[in-house]
Motif scaffolding. Structure first.
Motif, PDB file in Angstrom:
ATOM      1  N   CYS A 567       0.836  -1.208   0.000  1.00  0.00           N
ATOM      2  CA  CYS A 567       0.000   0.000   0.000  1.00  0.00           C
ATOM      3  C   CYS A 567       0.870   1.258   0.000  1.00  0.00           C
ATOM      4  O   CYS A 567       0.587   2.225  -0.712  1.00  0.00           O
ATOM      5  CB  CYS A 567      -0.937   0.006   1.206  1.00  0.00           C
ATOM      6  SG  CYS A 567      -2.220  -1.251   1.113  1.00  0.00           S
ATOM      7  N   VAL A 589      -5.088  -5.650  -5.755  1.00  0.00           N
ATOM      8  CA  VAL A 589      -6.517  -5.841  -6.023  1.00  0.00           C
ATOM      9  C   VAL A 589      -7.068  -6.916  -5.080  1.00  0.00           C
ATOM     10  O   VAL A 589      -8.116  -6.750  -4.450  1.00  0.00           O
ATOM     11  CB  VAL A 589      -6.756  -6.231  -7.500  1.00  0.00           C
ATOM     12  CG1 VAL A 589      -8.218  -6.649  -7.716  1.00  0.00           C
ATOM     13  CG2 VAL A 589      -6.382  -5.084  -8.433  1.00  0.00           C
ATOM     14  N   SER A 592      -7.432  -5.558  -1.661  1.00  0.00           N
ATOM     15  CA  SER A 592      -8.568  -4.640  -1.541  1.00  0.00           C
ATOM     16  C   SER A 592      -9.899  -5.387  -1.467  1.00  0.00           C
ATOM     17  O   SER A 592     -10.906  -4.834  -1.051  1.00  0.00           O
ATOM     18  CB  SER A 592      -8.580  -3.662  -2.715  1.00  0.00           C
ATOM     19  OG  SER A 592      -9.013  -4.341  -3.886  1.00  0.00           O
ATOM     20  N   LYS A 593      -9.895  -6.649  -1.895  1.00  0.00           N
ATOM     21  CA  LYS A 593     -11.146  -7.416  -1.849  1.00  0.00           C
ATOM     22  C   LYS A 593     -11.178  -8.421  -0.718  1.00  0.00           C
ATOM     23  O   LYS A 593     -12.210  -8.657  -0.105  1.00  0.00           O
ATOM     24  CB  LYS A 593     -11.314  -8.201  -3.163  1.00  0.00           C
ATOM     25  CG  LYS A 593     -11.635  -7.333  -4.345  1.00  0.00           C
ATOM     26  CD  LYS A 593     -11.786  -8.205  -5.563  1.00  0.00           C
ATOM     27  CE  LYS A 593     -12.118  -7.348  -6.772  1.00  0.00           C
ATOM     28  NZ  LYS A 593     -11.935  -8.105  -8.004  1.00  0.00           N
ATOM     29  N   ARG A 601      -7.866  -3.514   3.911  1.00  0.00           N
ATOM     30  CA  ARG A 601      -8.665  -3.685   2.700  1.00  0.00           C
ATOM     31  C   ARG A 601      -9.047  -2.323   2.127  1.00  0.00           C
ATOM     32  O   ARG A 601      -8.841  -2.038   0.946  1.00  0.00           O
ATOM     33  CB  ARG A 601      -9.936  -4.462   3.070  1.00  0.00           C
ATOM     34  CG  ARG A 601     -10.467  -5.360   1.996  1.00  0.00           C
ATOM     35  CD  ARG A 601     -11.421  -6.397   2.573  1.00  0.00           C
ATOM     36  NE  ARG A 601     -12.563  -5.800   3.258  1.00  0.00           N
ATOM     37  CZ  ARG A 601     -13.012  -6.215   4.430  1.00  0.00           C
ATOM     38  NH1 ARG A 601     -12.407  -7.219   5.059  1.00  0.00           N
ATOM     39  NH2 ARG A 601     -14.041  -5.635   4.997  1.00  0.00           N
ATOM     40  N   SER A 602      -9.525  -1.446   2.980  1.00  0.00           N
ATOM     41  CA  SER A 602      -9.985  -0.155   2.450  1.00  0.00           C
ATOM     42  C   SER A 602      -8.802   0.736   2.089  1.00  0.00           C
ATOM     43  O   SER A 602      -8.885   1.532   1.155  1.00  0.00           O
ATOM     44  CB  SER A 602     -10.945   0.533   3.421  1.00  0.00           C
ATOM     45  OG  SER A 602     -10.274   0.903   4.576  1.00  0.00           O
ATOM     46  N   HIS A 605      -7.896  -0.325  -1.322  1.00  0.00           N
ATOM     47  CA  HIS A 605      -8.908   0.135  -2.271  1.00  0.00           C
ATOM     48  C   HIS A 605      -8.728   1.620  -2.578  1.00  0.00           C
ATOM     49  O   HIS A 605      -8.723   2.045  -3.733  1.00  0.00           O
ATOM     50  CB  HIS A 605     -10.312  -0.144  -1.711  1.00  0.00           C
ATOM     51  CG  HIS A 605     -11.368  -0.087  -2.765  1.00  0.00           C
ATOM     52  ND1 HIS A 605     -11.963   1.091  -3.137  1.00  0.00           N
ATOM     53  CD2 HIS A 605     -11.896  -1.056  -3.545  1.00  0.00           C
ATOM     54  CE1 HIS A 605     -12.829   0.850  -4.099  1.00  0.00           C
ATOM     55  NE2 HIS A 605     -12.809  -0.449  -4.369  1.00  0.00           N
ATOM     56  N   ARG A 606      -8.556   2.398  -1.516  1.00  0.00           N
ATOM     57  CA  ARG A 606      -8.370   3.847  -1.685  1.00  0.00           C
ATOM     58  C   ARG A 606      -7.127   4.144  -2.518  1.00  0.00           C
ATOM     59  O   ARG A 606      -7.127   4.991  -3.389  1.00  0.00           O
ATOM     60  CB  ARG A 606      -8.232   4.528  -0.319  1.00  0.00           C
ATOM     61  CG  ARG A 606      -9.503   5.208   0.145  1.00  0.00           C
ATOM     62  CD  ARG A 606      -9.293   5.907   1.472  1.00  0.00           C
ATOM     63  NE  ARG A 606      -9.101   4.953   2.564  1.00  0.00           N
ATOM     64  CZ  ARG A 606      -8.106   4.976   3.443  1.00  0.00           C
ATOM     65  NH1 ARG A 606      -7.179   5.905   3.377  1.00  0.00           N
ATOM     66  NH2 ARG A 606      -8.027   4.073   4.404  1.00  0.00           N
ATOM     67  N   SER A 609      -7.737   3.329  -6.163  1.00  0.00           N
ATOM     68  CA  SER A 609      -8.682   4.238  -6.843  1.00  0.00           C
ATOM     69  C   SER A 609      -8.100   5.626  -7.039  1.00  0.00           C
ATOM     70  O   SER A 609      -8.496   6.343  -7.956  1.00  0.00           O
ATOM     71  CB  SER A 609     -10.008   4.377  -6.102  1.00  0.00           C
ATOM     72  OG  SER A 609     -10.141   3.475  -5.095  1.00  0.00           O
ATOM     73  N   ARG A 615      -5.625   2.775 -12.102  1.00  0.00           N
ATOM     74  CA  ARG A 615      -7.029   2.708 -12.550  1.00  0.00           C
ATOM     75  C   ARG A 615      -7.124   2.320 -14.018  1.00  0.00           C
ATOM     76  O   ARG A 615      -7.904   1.463 -14.401  1.00  0.00           O
ATOM     77  CB  ARG A 615      -7.721   4.048 -12.298  1.00  0.00           C
ATOM     78  CG  ARG A 615      -8.394   4.128 -10.930  1.00  0.00           C
ATOM     79  CD  ARG A 615      -9.594   5.067 -10.946  1.00  0.00           C
ATOM     80  NE  ARG A 615      -9.364   6.261 -11.754  1.00  0.00           N
ATOM     81  CZ  ARG A 615      -8.940   7.432 -11.272  1.00  0.00           C
ATOM     82  NH1 ARG A 615      -8.727   7.573  -9.975  1.00  0.00           N
ATOM     83  NH2 ARG A 615      -8.745   8.469 -12.068  1.00  0.00           N
ATOM     84  N   PHE A 625     -13.390  -4.293 -10.194  1.00  0.00           N
ATOM     85  CA  PHE A 625     -12.848  -3.557  -9.045  1.00  0.00           C
ATOM     86  C   PHE A 625     -13.901  -2.631  -8.459  1.00  0.00           C
ATOM     87  O   PHE A 625     -14.561  -1.909  -9.161  1.00  0.00           O
ATOM     88  CB  PHE A 625     -11.595  -2.775  -9.499  1.00  0.00           C
ATOM     89  CG  PHE A 625     -10.953  -2.000  -8.373  1.00  0.00           C
ATOM     90  CD1 PHE A 625     -10.334  -2.667  -7.307  1.00  0.00           C
ATOM     91  CD2 PHE A 625     -10.986  -0.619  -8.353  1.00  0.00           C
ATOM     92  CE1 PHE A 625      -9.745  -1.952  -6.277  1.00  0.00           C
ATOM     93  CE2 PHE A 625     -10.399   0.094  -7.320  1.00  0.00           C
ATOM     94  CZ  PHE A 625      -9.778  -0.578  -6.278  1.00  0.00           C
TER      95      PHE A 625
END
Ligand code: ADP
Ligand code: MG
Length: 625
Positions: A567, A589, A592-593, A601-602, A605-606, A609, A615, A625
């Motif tokens: 991250c 990925v 993040s899932k 996880r978040s 994801h952040r 994105s 992206r 995603f």
């Protein structure tokens, strides 16, 4: 809840005299004093006692931890113990998760899970102590922990409705009764409550201020005013415990307090008649039968002390504050300490139990640090071994760390690590270095004195996983210091870290992963602040394949550090190209899932994105995603 136990030699009294020669585990005010008997006391062969043979440290304190099952309220509230406490009984470790980023590992002599039965707890914790009491040693078992953690359950349950529920007090007495003879021996108990500075007799409620008497010569502490009740059989004892409990409730009502604020102390006095040869040493001599003198009857007195301590939320009052030892912290930039089989933890435990200075600190004051450091280079191997142990112990104390590094101790330790082939010396020296790498000031000194190159050379030579774990731990700590990033990298620290993965031991890999996460975090911060530009030095040094390979490692600590490292790396577009070609995007990925930790996880994801490069790649590959 933790349980501390110890036993130490007691003097044997000859010819029927009743005066104990030496005692230990004596009660004084609200703290416990555990003394190793003076050398003038008659010695018995200590190897006959399992608890004394342990690590060869007589009377050392052993500490076990027991986790109780959730109670109904906690189950209803679905409190997730597993989320903050993880037991590793095989490793004898307990991990505490302090927050999302940070765990601490503690090592115990024994780790007992929710599933441990009362019988097993007794066998592991108390039985060896009871056995040495029957052999004439004094022993103590204390239960320590916050109110509600199971101290009284573990020690005091009578088990009258269900014998499997019997606690340590009842089981100890069963073994003591079984191990003594009604004709020749005697067993008596006192049951006391210590509240603030006063001692109440739980066997005689009118006796509510028992005096503590200290022998000015020997320092032995006794409670001559306490009631002693002779125990003839188990039923007798159970009734007495029940009586004591009733009085405890009454006394607490009178004092307007709760039992969780007082210590309950059961003392079992054992007096045994034994026939022993006058000079035990002569039996060890060959042909000794010719020289045996006639046997004399001997009265051997010993004492078992079982203590249900006040809730540790009142720890400052109980005077007992350290029963567990922090092994390492998973926090980036946080401390790493601990070496197995070092005497430090024993002396630490002794220190806090005694309220006295650890022998090593005293030694240091008397001999002087410089002298001790010189001894690291002594020609005598024995002296070197002792010196390195002393230094390792000193290095475990934050107050000493700077002093040791300033005085050149680190350099000596590193040399020892590299040149000396003895496994123990290497391991202890590595542990000392890991301790020195804990605090920020000494981290700077380590780097200034060329410590990274020396650590790197050591990392390349060493084979013992525990040594490597310490070296990796030391480098991992340095990785968490923002100011040292550039130098750490240019001196080869990252390469050294990555080189150590050859060992494959999960403890070493966890330290490597921690170092990588620490480094990635500091680097990310520097990039955000504009202090650093260009792609990550971790990528520069070829760390990415290992990172990707271990992003889903089955060992949780490794996985977690690597997930965080990914991250951090992904936060900067300069790293995106390599991360994509190296397969790191897939891992991100997945994190993040699937990551079991919501926060990570978040974060993943952040991170994905907010990056245009990631992206568009996700879109190009048609990844959901
Ligand atoms: P403390 O003496 O530390 O304040 P207690 O021994 O009174 O704690 O225990 C608190 C509660 O938890 C009690 O209801 C006790 O029965 C329960 N308990 C403690 N340990 C266990 C265990 N190992 N198994 C089942 N219940 C337990
Ligand atoms: Mg209790």
């Amino acid at each position: 809840m933790a349980m501390a136990s110890s036993s130490s030699r007691n003097g044997a009294v000859r010819g029927g005299s009743m005066r104990p020669v030496s005692g230990s585990s004596n009660l004084r005010s609200s703290s416990f004093k555990s003394r190793i008997p003076s050398s003038s006391a008659p010695r018995r062969n200590s190897t006959s006692s399992a608890s004394l043979a342990d690590n060869g440290v007589p009377g050392r304190v052993r500490v076990a931890v027991r986790l109780r099952p959730r109670n109904a309220d906690e189950s209803v509230a679905d409190a997730d113990f597993a989320d903050c406490v993880e037991l590793q009984p095989e490793l004898k470790r307990l991990k505490l998760r302090k927050n999302n980023w940070d765990t601490e590992t503690y090592e115990f002599d024994d780790v007992l899970t929710e599933a441990a039965s009362q019988k097993r707890v007794y066998q592991v914790v108390a039985k060896p102590v009871v056995e040495s009491v029957l052999e004439g040693y004094n022993g103590t078992v204390m239960a320590y922990g916050q109110t509600g953690t199971g101290k009284t359950f573990t020690l005091g349950r009578l088990g009258d409705e269900d014998t499997a529920a019997r606690g340590i007090m009842v089981r100890s007495m069963e073994d003591i009764i079984a191990g003594t003879s009604l004709d020749t021996d005697s067993v008596s108990v006192s049951y006391l409550q210590l509240y603030m500075e006063t001692i109440q007799d739980l066997l005689d409620p009118s006796n509510d201020n028992i005096a503590i008497v200290e022998d000015p010569k020997t320092g032995d502490v006794s409670l001559p005013g306490a009631t002693h009740v002779e125990i003839r059989n188990q039923q007798n004892f159970l009734e007495l415990l029940q009586l004591g409990e009733t009085h405890r409730v009454a006394a607490n009502t009178k004092l307007n307090t709760e039992s969780s604020r007082s210590h309950a102390i059961l003392m079992v006095h054992v007096k045994r008649s034994v026939v022993e040869n006058e000079d035990p040493v002569s039996t060890e001599t060959e042909n000794s039968s010719h020289f045996l003198r006639p046997s004399k009857p001997l009265v051997r007195r010993s004492k078992l002390v079982l203590v249900d301590l006040a809730g540790s939320e009142r720890v400052h009052k109980s005077g007992i504050n350290l029963m567990r030892r922090c092994l390492d912290s998973g926090a980036p930039g946080n401390s790493f300490s601990g070496t197995d089989s070092l005497p430090s933890r024993h002396s630490q435990a002794r220190e806090s139990l005694n309220g006295q200075k650890a022998p090593f600190a005293t030694l240091c004051e008397q001999v002087g640090l410089q002298k001790i450091l010189q001894l690291l280079e002594s020609d005598d191997a024995n002296i070197r071994i002792h010196a390195v142990k002393v230094v390792a112990n000193l290095a475990a104390e934050e107050a000493n760390q700077e002093k040791i590094v300033e005085a050149g101790g680190l350099t000596s330790l590193l040399m020892l690590l590299r040149s000396y082939e003895d496994e123990t010396v290497r391991r202890v020296a590595a542990g000392a270095i890991a301790n020195l790498a804990m605090n920020e000031v000494s981290q700077q000194l380590i780097v200034d004195q060329g410590g990274i190159s020396l650590l790197s050379l050591t990392a390349a030579d060493a084979e013992d996983p525990q040594t490597l774990r310490m070296v990796a731990g030391a480098i991992a700590n340095l990785c968490g210091n923002d100011k040292l990033q550039a130098r750490l990298w240019s001196d080869g620290g990252i390469k050294a870290l990555l080189g150590m993965v050859r060992c494959g031991h999960p403890d070493v890999l966890a330290q490597v992963a921690r170092g990588i996460a620490n480094f990635a975090k500091c680097e990310s911060r520097a990039t955000t602040q504009g202090v650093k530009s260009g792609r990550s030095l971790l990528i520069e040094d070829g760390a990415l394949p290992w990172i990707v390979q271990h992003a889903n490692d089955e060992a949780a600590p490794i996985r977690r550090h690597i997930e965080l490292a990914l991250c951090h790396l992904a936060q900067h577009e300069v790293n995106a190209k390599e991360m994509i070609s190296g397969g790191a995007l897939w891992e991100l990925v997945r994190i993040s899932k699937e990551c079991s930790r919501e926060d990570i996880r978040s974060l993943a994801h952040r991170t994905l994105s907010s990056s245009p490069v990631f992206r568009s790649e996700i879109r190009r590959l048609g990844i959901q995603f």
